[in-house]
Design a protein around this motif. Structure first.
Motif, PDB file in Angstrom:
ATOM      1  N   PHE A   1      37.515  34.146  47.152  1.00 43.46           N
ATOM      2  CA  PHE A   1      38.083  34.208  46.828  1.00 43.46           C
ATOM      3  C   PHE A   1      39.354  35.166  46.427  1.00 43.46           C
ATOM      4  CE2 PHE A   1      33.933  32.375  45.170  1.00 43.46           C
ATOM      5  CZ  PHE A   1      34.500  31.184  44.049  1.00 43.46           C
ATOM      6  N   ASP A   2      40.051  34.161  45.719  1.00 49.99           N
ATOM      7  CA  ASP A   2      41.480  35.127  45.387  1.00 49.99           C
ATOM      8  C   ASP A   2      41.705  37.209  45.607  1.00 49.99           C
ATOM      9  OD1 ASP A   2      43.863  33.995  46.541  1.00 49.99           O
ATOM     10  OD2 ASP A   2      43.873  32.161  45.792  1.00 49.99           O
ATOM     11  N   LYS A   3      42.279  37.908  46.032  1.00 52.22           N
ATOM     12  CA  LYS A   3      41.819  39.214  45.758  1.00 52.22           C
ATOM     13  C   LYS A   3      40.719  39.541  45.380  1.00 52.22           C
ATOM     14  CE  LYS A   3      46.612  38.523  43.567  1.00 52.22           C
ATOM     15  NZ  LYS A   3      47.448  39.912  42.536  1.00 52.22           N
ATOM     16  N   LEU A   4      39.706  38.834  45.597  1.00 51.66           N
ATOM     17  CA  LEU A   4      38.240  39.814  45.590  1.00 51.66           C
ATOM     18  C   LEU A   4      38.211  40.129  46.824  1.00 51.66           C
ATOM     19  CD1 LEU A   4      36.301  37.079  42.930  1.00 51.66           C
ATOM     20  CD2 LEU A   4      37.661  39.069  42.771  1.00 51.66           C
ATOM     21  N   ASN A   5      37.607  41.172  47.308  1.00 48.82           N
ATOM     22  CA  ASN A   5      36.512  41.239  48.751  1.00 48.82           C
ATOM     23  C   ASN A   5      35.277  41.200  48.737  1.00 48.82           C
ATOM     24  OD1 ASN A   5      35.550  44.036  47.551  1.00 48.82           O
ATOM     25  ND2 ASN A   5      38.098  44.777  47.082  1.00 48.82           N
ATOM     26  N   GLU A   6      35.217  42.357  49.833  1.00 48.48           N
ATOM     27  CA  GLU A   6      33.770  42.266  50.321  1.00 48.48           C
ATOM     28  C   GLU A   6      32.776  43.022  49.446  1.00 48.48           C
ATOM     29  OE1 GLU A   6      36.390  43.400  51.469  1.00 48.48           O
ATOM     30  OE2 GLU A   6      35.904  45.506  51.950  1.00 48.48           O
ATOM     31  N   LYS A   7      33.350  43.835  48.693  1.00 50.69           N
ATOM     32  CA  LYS A   7      32.896  45.002  47.956  1.00 50.69           C
ATOM     33  C   LYS A   7      32.713  42.897  46.513  1.00 50.69           C
ATOM     34  CE  LYS A   7      32.690  48.449  48.929  1.00 50.69           C
ATOM     35  NZ  LYS A   7      31.569  48.974  49.147  1.00 50.69           N
TER      36      LYS A   7
ATOM     37  N   PHE B   1      48.727  32.755  39.249  1.00 56.93           N
ATOM     38  CA  PHE B   1      48.261  33.650  37.165  1.00 56.93           C
ATOM     39  C   PHE B   1      47.450  34.609  38.022  1.00 56.93           C
ATOM     40  CE2 PHE B   1      48.250  35.163  33.301  1.00 56.93           C
ATOM     41  CZ  PHE B   1      49.519  36.046  33.133  1.00 56.93           C
ATOM     42  N   PHE B   2      46.899  35.318  37.212  1.00 55.35           N
ATOM     43  CA  PHE B   2      45.632  36.487  38.008  1.00 55.35           C
ATOM     44  C   PHE B   2      44.707  36.210  37.094  1.00 55.35           C
ATOM     45  CE2 PHE B   2      47.415  35.925  42.656  1.00 55.35           C
ATOM     46  CZ  PHE B   2      46.182  35.300  42.653  1.00 55.35           C
ATOM     47  N   TYR B   3      43.657  36.037  36.933  1.00 62.10           N
ATOM     48  CA  TYR B   3      42.536  36.774  35.839  1.00 62.10           C
ATOM     49  C   TYR B   3      42.812  38.291  36.770  1.00 62.10           C
ATOM     50  CZ  TYR B   3      40.963  32.333  33.983  1.00 62.10           C
ATOM     51  OH  TYR B   3      41.334  31.110  33.586  1.00 62.10           O
ATOM     52  N   GLU B   4      42.969  39.270  36.058  1.00 66.62           N
ATOM     53  CA  GLU B   4      43.055  40.460  37.171  1.00 66.62           C
ATOM     54  C   GLU B   4      41.911  41.426  36.526  1.00 66.62           C
ATOM     55  OE1 GLU B   4      47.219  41.986  36.409  1.00 66.62           O
ATOM     56  OE2 GLU B   4      47.761  40.589  37.599  1.00 66.62           O
TER      57      GLU B   4
ATOM     58  N   ASN C   1      35.319  29.813  36.981  1.00 65.82           N
ATOM     59  CA  ASN C   1      34.456  30.118  38.649  1.00 65.82           C
ATOM     60  C   ASN C   1      35.518  30.957  39.219  1.00 65.82           C
ATOM     61  OD1 ASN C   1      32.643  30.249  40.032  1.00 65.82           O
ATOM     62  ND2 ASN C   1      33.095  27.978  40.688  1.00 65.82           N
ATOM     63  N   PRO C   2      35.160  32.051  40.223  1.00 67.77           N
ATOM     64  CA  PRO C   2      33.682  33.105  39.345  1.00 67.77           C
ATOM     65  C   PRO C   2      33.948  34.291  38.692  1.00 67.77           C
ATOM     66  CG  PRO C   2      35.034  33.937  41.136  1.00 67.77           C
ATOM     67  CD  PRO C   2      35.665  32.905  40.598  1.00 67.77           C
ATOM     68  N   THR C   3      35.247  34.296  37.555  1.00 66.16           N
ATOM     69  CA  THR C   3      34.713  35.113  36.996  1.00 66.16           C
ATOM     70  C   THR C   3      34.395  34.938  35.848  1.00 66.16           C
ATOM     71  OG1 THR C   3      37.033  34.351  35.935  1.00 66.16           O
ATOM     72  CG2 THR C   3      37.917  35.922  37.985  1.00 66.16           C
ATOM     73  N   GLY C   4      34.205  34.410  35.141  1.00 69.43           N
ATOM     74  CA  GLY C   4      33.493  33.892  33.769  1.00 69.43           C
ATOM     75  C   GLY C   4      33.848  33.357  32.658  1.00 69.43           C
ATOM     76  N   THR C   5      35.169  33.546  32.749  1.00 70.07           N
ATOM     77  CA  THR C   5      36.228  33.972  32.124  1.00 70.07           C
ATOM     78  C   THR C   5      36.207  32.889  30.561  1.00 70.07           C
ATOM     79  OG1 THR C   5      38.061  35.285  33.404  1.00 70.07           O
ATOM     80  CG2 THR C   5      38.858  34.945  31.533  1.00 70.07           C
ATOM     81  N   LEU C   6      36.822  33.146  29.666  1.00 67.17           N
ATOM     82  CA  LEU C   6      36.694  31.653  28.282  1.00 67.17           C
ATOM     83  C   LEU C   6      38.072  31.985  27.704  1.00 67.17           C
ATOM     84  CD1 LEU C   6      35.606  29.026  27.613  1.00 67.17           C
ATOM     85  CD2 LEU C   6      34.621  30.407  25.690  1.00 67.17           C
ATOM     86  N   ILE C   7      38.488  30.900  28.090  1.00 68.71           N
ATOM     87  CA  ILE C   7      40.466  30.715  27.315  1.00 68.71           C
ATOM     88  C   ILE C   7      39.587  29.932  26.394  1.00 68.71           C
ATOM     89  CG2 ILE C   7      42.721  30.041  27.376  1.00 68.71           C
ATOM     90  CD1 ILE C   7      43.085  30.819  30.144  1.00 68.71           C
ATOM     91  N   SER C   8      40.189  30.519  24.078  1.00 64.53           N
ATOM     92  CA  SER C   8      39.573  29.673  23.404  1.00 64.53           C
ATOM     93  C   SER C   8      40.716  28.613  23.352  1.00 64.53           C
ATOM     94  CB  SER C   8      40.311  30.181  22.251  1.00 64.53           C
ATOM     95  OG  SER C   8      41.376  31.014  22.240  1.00 64.53           O
ATOM     96  N   VAL C   9      40.086  27.789  22.441  1.00 61.61           N
ATOM     97  CA  VAL C   9      41.512  26.040  21.893  1.00 61.61           C
ATOM     98  C   VAL C   9      42.432  26.242  21.318  1.00 61.61           C
ATOM     99  CG1 VAL C   9      41.100  24.276  21.023  1.00 61.61           C
ATOM    100  CG2 VAL C   9      38.715  24.876  21.774  1.00 61.61           C
ATOM    101  N   GLU C  10      42.553  27.326  20.753  1.00 62.16           N
ATOM    102  CA  GLU C  10      43.240  28.152  19.617  1.00 62.16           C
ATOM    103  C   GLU C  10      44.691  28.339  21.120  1.00 62.16           C
ATOM    104  OE1 GLU C  10      40.404  28.789  19.461  1.00 62.16           O
ATOM    105  OE2 GLU C  10      40.311  26.952  17.395  1.00 62.16           O
ATOM    106  N   ASP C  11      44.073  28.760  22.351  1.00 60.50           N
ATOM    107  CA  ASP C  11      45.608  29.420  22.885  1.00 60.50           C
ATOM    108  C   ASP C  11      45.553  28.172  24.117  1.00 60.50           C
ATOM    109  OD1 ASP C  11      45.369  31.734  22.583  1.00 60.50           O
ATOM    110  OD2 ASP C  11      43.503  33.014  23.501  1.00 60.50           O
ATOM    111  N   LEU C  12      44.590  27.306  24.481  1.00 58.85           N
ATOM    112  CA  LEU C  12      44.768  26.523  25.560  1.00 58.85           C
ATOM    113  C   LEU C  12      46.352  25.520  24.535  1.00 58.85           C
ATOM    114  CD1 LEU C  12      41.386  25.428  26.721  1.00 58.85           C
ATOM    115  CD2 LEU C  12      43.000  26.389  28.032  1.00 58.85           C
ATOM    116  N   GLU C  13      45.954  25.249  23.262  1.00 57.16           N
ATOM    117  CA  GLU C  13      46.691  24.426  22.328  1.00 57.16           C
ATOM    118  C   GLU C  13      47.734  25.407  22.439  1.00 57.16           C
ATOM    119  OE1 GLU C  13      45.259  23.510  18.592  1.00 57.16           O
ATOM    120  OE2 GLU C  13      46.749  22.104  18.369  1.00 57.16           O
TER     121      GLU C  13
END
Lengths: 360, 360
Positions: free
Chosen positions: B328-334, B122-125, B156-168
């Motif tokens: 990394f998946d779906k990332l490219n040379e850019k 499931f992708f961080y898009e 890693n590598p997107t730096g995305t944080l999912i909140s504890v509420e959402d994890l719950e």
């Protein structure tokens, strides 16, 4: 207590109410000469390297081992102590039917059970002073269908050494994987006794060594195997755990295998102290003392008045720990094992044993 | 090269002809504040302990982690780096069908393949600035039959944080094992962001942490998991490798988790330096800079004149290493990733990037 590998000094220290570093540990078979000064210096000079990843290929560490063992770097596999290497080797070979020379270190059997191997034991027998009749062994191997043989050489707890010539004979009658645990080989003249030369000559030798005993470094968790080129080596090299040796273990290793002043000093003093302990134990008519080619000595209590538990309890109250050997196959509560420490500690042990025998 | 986890400084140093400690490594995400002074002192004062076995139960180390993480010692499992814990956790759960939030650290996928798991990503898009729509994620989970979910948080590598509420919320719609890799959580306000409280509240949470990044100690190989009571914890506790933490790692750990002067200093300086790097990168109109809740920043090169390889090659000749992100998946040379180092190093990086853009 999750393990029974010699003494858990941390627990004993609490139980006995004695500071951990005041316990005299005759149970763990660790060389009492402490750390290699060159290993320690390299460590001291490089503590800041905790902040970098270890070289995943451990090139410098392997070069140091290669020169110490007179083997090729490509044949070396590193592990977090010999214990990890025993585990990974048995997992990779996954033998259906294993011949285990016994009594032996309990980890072989634990790991064999995990992979579902049938275990057949060939015993170092008390009646034969724990020596092996090689012709009997070979004939036993030939009339069975084992996939793997495991030999601790010299063997723990019996101190038995099988010669390289005999190991070669065994291989030529077997030609399948032989794992030789040489944890204690450096307490012999390893240039003549080690099976490392057989690794190059034949296909399926795995020689496992640790640094805990001879180099007195159980804390750093550094073991290494020298493995014949082929499938087993290839499988072991598919890194089971990236960076399994930490940087401090790597640094100490790089230096201590080259510290010949230290290595030679250990060899010289060891022989003298071994003789002191061996003769001292022999003087007690209550004990039968078995010959040993290692840094520990197996003793049997002949007296009917006491057993190893009584002796253990008496000595432990004085902060001296010996190894009760009844957890080993076919040994019973009459057997105990002690290792070679310093002259001072050996004299103390002998004096306390004398006191015990007088009192008991 | 056997791995692609950030830079292999040992090899780079040879390739570049630059001394290893002169390389400025923006690729490995290691906190630049060096070692905890209290950790280092405890180590220095106890080097002789290399000659004793570690406590097989690691009671003092676990007590220190317990107090640092506000969790129970009984819920802690130790590993030789987070990498070993990722491996053992996946082996023990042995999921048939795993949901992996992606792109992510490559070891999850490597270990899932080893146990033969089907992997659904499931992708961080990019189109959503690498943020997750939690309702979409939950609906996706509900309409499938996964046995396990793996989330690196912050990712890693997107730096995305999912909140504890959402994890719950995710857990309540799933109720099967969720492994959360919190390697980078200490670069956030972990009292509000860590999932450790969910470990006690629910049945099947595994929170994995390493000390390599925040405590700058990749050399010591010390990782720990906080695991819900139950089958998974019991299985992880059947010691896979006795004494898997060496004594030096144990000693540093005992002290550094309690070194609040150091910990607070890192937090304070980190925020300032993060802003310096983030704003500096944003100033280049050639880059799209993604928001990050960690100590690294993912950038996309918008210019058609060059890609991350060109930038990497230019900088590496000056001894500066960034992470090309195309593996990394779906990332490219850019795409490339840089982490937060010291103010001085960040300013140097920004200056060199400016030079690169001017020249290229």
């Amino acid at each position: 207590m999750k393990n029974n590998h010699g003494a858990n000094l941390h627990q004993l220290s609490e139980t006995l109410g004695i500071n951990e570093n005041q316990i005299i540990d005759f149970s763990s078979n660790i060389n009492p000469f402490g750390l290699s000064p060159k290993g320690l210096k390299k460590l001291k000079d490089n503590l800041q390297l905790a902040s970098i990843y270890p070289d995943p290929d451990y090139i410098e560490l392997k070069a140091s081992i290669s020169s110490y063992c007179n083997c090729n770097s490509e044949n070396i596999v590193l592990g977090s102590g010999a214990t990890e290497l025993i585990s990974s080797t048995i997992k990779i070979i996954s033998p259906k039917d294993t011949l285990l020379l016994s009594p032996a270190y309990s980890e072989y059997e634990n790991e064999l059970i995990k992979v579902g191997s049938k275990i057949t034991k060939f015993f170092y027998e008390k009646e034969n002073n724990f020596q092996i009749n090689i012709d009997h062994l070979i004939s036993f191997i030939s009339s069975n269908c084992f996939d793997m043989i495991i030999i601790c050489n010299p063997n723990n707890p019996t101190g038995t050494l099988i010669s390289v010539e005999d190991l070669e004979k065994i291989y030529l009658n077997f030609k399948k994987p032989i794992m030789i645990d040489e944890t204690y080989i450096e307490f012999t003249d390893s240039s003549k006794t080690s099976a490392i030369n057989l690794v190059n000559k034949y296909d399926k030798f795995i020689v496992i060594r640790g640094t805990s005993k001879f180099f007195s470094t159980p804390g750093i968790r550094l073991g290494y195997s020298i493995v014949s080129k082929g499938e087993i080596l290839d499988s072991l090299n598919i890194i089971p755990n990236l960076w399994n040796i930490n940087i401090f273990a790597s640094l100490m290793g790089e230096a201590m295998f080259k510290d010949y002043d230290f290595i030679n000093m250990c060899h010289n003093d060891f022989n003298e102290n071994f003789n002191l302990l061996f003769k001292g134990l022999k003087n007690f008519k209550e004990f039968k003392v078995y010959n040993s080619n290692s840094n520990f000595i197996l003793c049997e209590i002949l007296s009917s008045r006491f057993d190893a538990n009584n002796l253990y309890n008496y000595l432990s109250k004085k902060g001296i720990i010996i190894r009760k050997a009844q957890s080993f196959d076919k040994l019973n509560e009459k057997f105990f094992r002690v290792c070679v420490l310093t002259k001072e500690n050996i004299n103390l042990l002998l004096k306390e044993i004398e006191g015990f025998i007088r009192e008991y």
